[in-house]
Write an enzyme that holds these catalytic residues in place. Structure first.
Site, mmCIF file in Angstrom:
data_model
loop_
_atom_site.group_PDB
_atom_site.id
_atom_site.type_symbol
_atom_site.label_atom_id
_atom_site.label_comp_id
_atom_site.label_asym_id
_atom_site.label_seq_id
_atom_site.Cartn_x
_atom_site.Cartn_y
_atom_site.Cartn_z
ATOM 1 N N GLY A 41 -3.364 -8.910 4.191
ATOM 2 C CA GLY A 41 -4.233 -9.476 3.147
ATOM 3 C C GLY A 41 -5.194 -8.395 2.715
ATOM 4 N N GLU A 139 -7.314 -11.571 -4.437
ATOM 5 C CA GLU A 139 -6.431 -12.468 -3.682
ATOM 6 C C GLU A 139 -7.139 -13.725 -3.192
ATOM 7 O OE1 GLU A 139 -2.771 -9.792 -1.950
ATOM 8 O OE2 GLU A 139 -4.459 -10.179 -0.618
ATOM 9 N N THR A 231 -7.367 5.383 -7.843
ATOM 10 C CA THR A 231 -6.578 5.967 -6.756
ATOM 11 C C THR A 231 -5.217 6.372 -7.326
ATOM 12 O OG1 THR A 231 -5.697 3.856 -5.943
ATOM 13 C CG2 THR A 231 -7.781 4.602 -4.986
ATOM 14 N N ASP A 258 4.527 4.541 5.963
ATOM 15 C CA ASP A 258 4.465 3.258 5.248
ATOM 16 C C ASP A 258 3.152 3.241 4.463
ATOM 17 O OD1 ASP A 258 4.363 0.605 4.451
ATOM 18 O OD2 ASP A 258 4.253 -0.226 6.483
ATOM 19 N N ASP A 264 -6.028 -0.474 0.354
ATOM 20 C CA ASP A 264 -7.006 -1.236 1.141
ATOM 21 C C ASP A 264 -7.770 -0.299 2.083
ATOM 22 O OD1 ASP A 264 -6.006 -3.490 -0.090
ATOM 23 O OD2 ASP A 264 -4.609 -3.925 1.536
HETATM 24 P P1 ATP Z 1 -0.621 0.244 -1.826
HETATM 25 O O1 ATP Z 1 -0.373 -0.715 -2.965
HETATM 26 O O2 ATP Z 1 0.635 0.933 -1.332
HETATM 27 O O3 ATP Z 1 -1.458 -0.322 -0.759
HETATM 28 P P2 ATP Z 1 -2.218 1.541 -3.779
HETATM 29 O O4 ATP Z 1 -1.222 1.702 -4.889
HETATM 30 O O5 ATP Z 1 -3.224 0.476 -3.921
HETATM 31 O O6 ATP Z 1 -1.476 1.442 -2.393
HETATM 32 P P3 ATP Z 1 -2.550 4.366 -3.854
HETATM 33 O O7 ATP Z 1 -3.214 4.850 -5.072
HETATM 34 O O8 ATP Z 1 -1.061 4.532 -3.761
HETATM 35 O O9 ATP Z 1 -3.010 2.880 -3.602
HETATM 36 O O10 ATP Z 1 -3.157 5.083 -2.581
HETATM 37 C C1 ATP Z 1 -4.515 4.894 -2.188
HETATM 38 C C2 ATP Z 1 -5.006 6.139 -1.519
HETATM 39 O O11 ATP Z 1 -4.229 6.381 -0.345
HETATM 40 C C3 ATP Z 1 -4.889 7.403 -2.348
HETATM 41 O O12 ATP Z 1 -5.976 7.539 -3.245
HETATM 42 C C4 ATP Z 1 -4.881 8.466 -1.249
HETATM 43 O O13 ATP Z 1 -6.203 8.683 -0.792
HETATM 44 C C5 ATP Z 1 -4.110 7.768 -0.118
HETATM 45 N N1 ATP Z 1 -2.680 8.110 -0.136
HETATM 46 C C6 ATP Z 1 -1.678 7.379 -0.680
HETATM 47 N N2 ATP Z 1 -0.487 8.018 -0.541
HETATM 48 C C7 ATP Z 1 -0.762 9.157 0.112
HETATM 49 C C8 ATP Z 1 0.037 10.267 0.582
HETATM 50 N N3 ATP Z 1 1.364 10.315 0.398
HETATM 51 N N4 ATP Z 1 -0.601 11.276 1.221
HETATM 52 C C9 ATP Z 1 -1.943 11.258 1.435
HETATM 53 N N5 ATP Z 1 -2.736 10.248 1.037
HETATM 54 C C10 ATP Z 1 -2.159 9.218 0.389
HETATM 55 O O1 RIB Z 2 -2.413 -4.332 0.048
HETATM 56 C C1 RIB Z 2 -1.500 -4.743 1.023
HETATM 57 C C2 RIB Z 2 -1.573 -6.226 1.231
HETATM 58 O O2 RIB Z 2 -1.193 -6.881 0.048
HETATM 59 C C3 RIB Z 2 -0.663 -6.745 2.312
HETATM 60 O O3 RIB Z 2 -1.291 -6.767 3.569
HETATM 61 C C4 RIB Z 2 -0.245 -8.098 1.817
HETATM 62 O O4 RIB Z 2 -0.845 -9.130 2.540
HETATM 63 C C5 RIB Z 2 -0.636 -8.145 0.347
HETATM 64 O O5 RIB Z 2 -1.552 -9.096 0.079
#
Ligand code: ATP
Ligand code: RIB
Length: 321
Positions: A41, A139, A231, A258, A264
């Site tokens: 979450g 959410e 981000t 992963d 988050d």
């Molecule tokens: P998710 O939806 O997968 O939780 P998101 O799309 O909300 O992620 P991203 O912008 O992909 O967020 O990533 C958030 C932060 O995580 C980035 O700003 C960076 O600091 C870190 N990060 C993500 N991917 C990488 C990577 N491959 N290597 C290093 N840092 C990363």
């Molecule tokens: O950002 C990741 C989260 O999004 C997961 O933990 C899942 O619960 C979804 O809400």
């Protein structure tokens, strides 16, 4: 006696049901994989990320009267992080179906259930007023976010909005009560198009990726929010403030396992950083970058958030301590 929470996260607790597979199945296809379930979450993940850094943190969210809710309470007790779970007996605790492929990408469906039943009367005003930073996402309900931010603003508490997942019913009025907006690229594009920030052009993620830092900063200024942090996944993040923009590259030399919950980890790490670095936005964003980088080296969401010791070790090792 435990310290008063300095970071308060109001949002979702979700029981994550994660399937790991080599490749995402195409429509109509069945594929064999492995499975884990655990606490997730967006709201709860952010609270765990902040709490594990050692900054006193509290999570507020609504859950059902079921086994997942009991496990959630147990998880928070073990973590030593404060949590106020509001029970909504007629609704099930939120759950998410998550697919993660071998490239570390994810696809998620979340059923909000009890999480979307939180009401203004469930919010403890003193908890919000005594915090330094309050964080919300998309959410729980958009109405609760507006309520929480109004309370926070009255008490001069910093408000951080992570507009995830982006929703069609998003009301831009909340931006007036937002100090820091943290969208990822998908959310940024959706928000910018809703507000018409790119003029007659429709912004896409491809076009966003091709923008210079200056052009992205210019778009960010259109939200009217003092700080916007976009981000950018493995590219890091762009911090846009009224007096200019700073591009902070992602931390290098990590093994990506992963990325679920990376956003988050960033938001929780940022909120904790605001407290740790006394409202120094850039220092907090650099800290958030490190917290997020460490989170992608492990499977899962909340359980993948790094501890204070792991962060300190990583920063020292990478010469950033
Ligand atoms: P998710 O939806 O997968 O939780 P998101 O799309 O909300 O992620 P991203 O912008 O992909 O967020 O990533 C958030 C932060 O995580 C980035 O700003 C960076 O600091 C870190 N990060 C993500 N991917 C990488 C990577 N491959 N290597 C290093 N840092 C990363
Ligand atoms: O950002 C990741 C989260 O999004 C997961 O933990 C899942 O619960 C979804 O809400």
């Amino acid at each position: 006696m435990s310290l008063a929470p300095q970071v308060v996260v109001v949002g979702s607790f979700v029981q994550d049901q994660t399937f790991f597979c080599a490749q995402f199945p195409s429509p109509g296809q069945t594929t064999v994989g492995t499975f884990v379930t655990g606490p997730g979450g967006k709201g709860s993940n952010q609270a765990v990320a902040a709490g594990r850094t050692g900054v006193p943190t509290a999570f507020v969210g609504s859950v059902g009267d079921d086994a997942f809710a009991r496990e959630a309470a147990q998880f928070y007790a073990t973590e030593g992080i404060a949590a106020q779970f509001i029970t909504k007996p007629k609704h099930a605790t939120a759950t998410a179906g998550i697919l993660v492929n071998d490239a570390g990408q994810n696809e998620i469906v979340v059923a909000l259930g009890a999480s979307a039943q939180i009401k203004p009367r469930d919010i403890n005003r003193n908890l919000i007023a005594n915090a330094k930073v309050v964080v919300c996402q998309h959410e729980a309900t958009l109405a609760i976010n507006a309520h929480v931010f109004r309370l926070a603003r009255q008490a001069r508490v910093t408000t951080v909005l992570n507009p995830a997942p982006m929703r069609g019913d998003f009301d831009p009025a909340i931006l007036k009560h937002t100090d820091v907006l943290i969208p990822n690229e998908t959310e940024f594009v959706a928000l910018a198009n809703q507000l018409g920030l790119a003029g007659k052009t429709v912004l896409t993620e491809k076009k966003l990726a091709a923008l210079s830092a200056t052009a992205l900063h210019r778009l960010c200024r259109g939200f009217g929010v003092p700080t916007v942090i976009v981000t950018l996944g493995k590219r890091g993040c762009l911090v846009s403030q009224t007096d200019g923009a700073t591009l902070i590259p992602a931390c290098r030399g990590i093994k990506v396992v992963d990325t679920t919950g990376a956003g988050d980890a960033f938001c929780g790490g940022f909120a904790a950083g605001i407290v740790k670095f006394d409202h120094d936005i850039i220092a907090a964003a650099r800290f958030a970058n490190a917290v997020a980088a460490l989170s992608v080296t492990k499977r899962g969401t909340a359980p993948a958030m790094p501890t204070a010791r792991e962060i300190a070790h990583f920063l020292k090792q990478s010469g950033k301590a």
